[in-house]
Design a protein around this motif. Structure first.
Motif, short mmCIF file in Angstrom:
data_model
loop_
_atom_site.label_atom_id
_atom_site.label_comp_id
_atom_site.label_asym_id
_atom_site.label_seq_id
_atom_site.Cartn_x
_atom_site.Cartn_y
_atom_site.Cartn_z
N VAL A 125 -6.90 -1.83 -4.67
CA VAL A 125 -6.67 -0.47 -5.18
C VAL A 125 -7.49 0.49 -4.31
O VAL A 125 -8.68 0.25 -4.12
CB VAL A 125 -7.13 -0.34 -6.65
N PRO A 126 -6.90 1.58 -3.77
CA PRO A 126 -5.50 1.96 -3.91
C PRO A 126 -4.56 0.97 -3.20
O PRO A 126 -4.96 0.27 -2.27
CB PRO A 126 -5.44 3.35 -3.27
N ILE A 127 -3.30 0.98 -3.67
CA ILE A 127 -2.31 0.04 -3.16
C ILE A 127 -1.67 0.58 -1.89
O ILE A 127 -1.22 1.72 -1.85
CB ILE A 127 -1.22 -0.19 -4.23
N LYS A 128 -1.67 -0.27 -0.87
CA LYS A 128 -1.01 0.11 0.38
C LYS A 128 0.38 -0.53 0.43
O LYS A 128 0.65 -1.50 -0.27
CB LYS A 128 -1.80 -0.44 1.58
N GLU A 129 1.22 -0.03 1.33
CA GLU A 129 2.56 -0.61 1.50
C GLU A 129 2.47 -2.04 2.01
O GLU A 129 3.38 -2.85 1.80
CB GLU A 129 3.40 0.23 2.48
N SER A 130 1.35 -2.36 2.68
CA SER A 130 1.17 -3.72 3.19
C SER A 130 0.54 -4.65 2.15
O SER A 130 0.35 -5.84 2.41
CB SER A 130 0.26 -3.67 4.42
#
Ligand code: UFG
Length: 317
Positions: A125-130
């Motif tokens: 967290v925060p969430i990445k696209e990867s």
């Protein structure tokens, strides 16, 4: 440029229709109105009252179209657990049909409404696209399957595609025809439920024992108008081929109690609440890393949680 907006009579789709046409796009809508409302369709907009599952409806809707914004689909986590085959049919099979019809019509640009539900319980967290994608419910699994389908399609054809992974969409849009806002039945989303709560029907706080500072779940809320702005920017990036994925949130988390406080400030009244057990399938914290959308779409959300609450409040008054 003519854009087909699938799901254009739903909450987010109808607001996309309004914003796109006021910005000078020609708009076509495909929607079976199973959860949307035909009364949102503005006069002069081409409207096919039909389904992703009917090829003739798709072919008709795609006439003269240059690009597709694909909002149509089932989107309730709880319902998806009860009816996974419905989610597979409408979301996955429906999108397969759409891509096939687009190919036949030589419409090779799509912006797809994906979801933070593709990530499941976040590993960072925060969430990445990867970040890892392990959806915890059939809804998220169908959105992830579609993202994979679009990636494959963009590799084997000339398709140019963007998937936008929405976090928690909120707010409403005032038009000269009145407000366009959430009109779900039943309503499951937090902000409208808070604003409709009464002493006899208090809003349930689903879990007060989460590992968060105030014990309630944290989510990342993004105003629907900012969200549509990102779609228009994504559309403008669709040159060449390939598939890009971007998170859309605000990058800031708010707990359920913080959203309730924002509503109390806006209404100047105490929100009746009842502490309730955790809701199945809810992760404790979902917050987006939006740096890719900022960088590649040159997008920046500008409407805060107070604006989301204020617009929702005005829309239901
Ligand atoms: N909540 C309550 N009471 C309510 C409604 C919600 O406490 O009456 C809580 C939920 O437990 C959650 C938060 O408020 O912690 C937000 O809940 P919503 O139902 O408003 O939204 P979700 O986070 O469950 O889901 C939304 C979309 C999904 C999408 C997800 C991605 O509805 O489609 O965001 O973040 F997958």
């Amino acid at each position: 440029m003519r854009v087909l907006i699938t799901g254009g009579t739903g909450y987010i789709g109808s607001i996309a229709v309004e914003i796109m046409r006021t910005q000078g796009f020609e708009v076509s809508i495909l929607d079976d109105c199973s959860t949307g409302h035909a009364d949102t369709v503005p006069t002069g907009v081409r409207f096919v009252a039909g389904s992703l599952l009917e090829r003739t409806d798709l072919d008709q809707a795609l006439e003269g179209v240059d690009a597709v914004l694909h909002f149509a689909g089932k989107s309730l986590v709880g319902e998806s657990v009860e009816k996974p085959e419905l989610y597979q049919r409408i979301n996955v099979d429906g999108t397969r049909n759409l891509l096939d019809a687009m190919k036949s019509a030589n419409v090779m640009k799509i912006v797809f409404s994906s979801s933070a539900a593709t990530y499941g319980e976040p590993t960072e967290v925060p969430i990445k696209e990867s970040s890892a994608t392990f959806p915890t419910n059939p809804y998220g699994a169908t959105k992830l399957a579609i993202d994979h389908m679009i990636t494959a399609e963009s590799k084997s054809t000339d398709l140019a595609a963007v998937s936008l992974r929405y976090f928690n969409v909120a707010g409403a849009l005032k038009t000269d025809r009145g407000w366009l806002a959430e009109r779900h039945n039943p309503e499951t989303h937090l902000i409208p439920n808070i604003l409709r709560s009464t002493v006899d029907n208090p809003v349930h706080i689903f879990g007060t024992d989460w590992a968060t500072p105030d014990g309630t779940c944290i989510r990342d809320y993004v105003h629907v108008v900012d969200l549509i702005d990102a779609h228009i920017k994504a559309l403008e990036t669709l040159t060449g081929t390939g598939h890009k994925i971007y998170n859309l949130g605000s990058g800031t988390g708010y707990s359920v109690r913080q959203v309730i406080s924002a509503a109390e400030k806006a209404t100047n009244q105490t929100v009746p609440t009842i502490n309730s057990p955790r809701r199945a399938g809810d992760p404790a914290v979902l917050v987006a890393d939006i740096s890719l959308a900022k960088k590649y779409l040159q997008w920046e959300p500008s409407r805060d949680i107070e604006k989301m609450v204020a617009d929702t409040l005005e829309s239901i008054q």
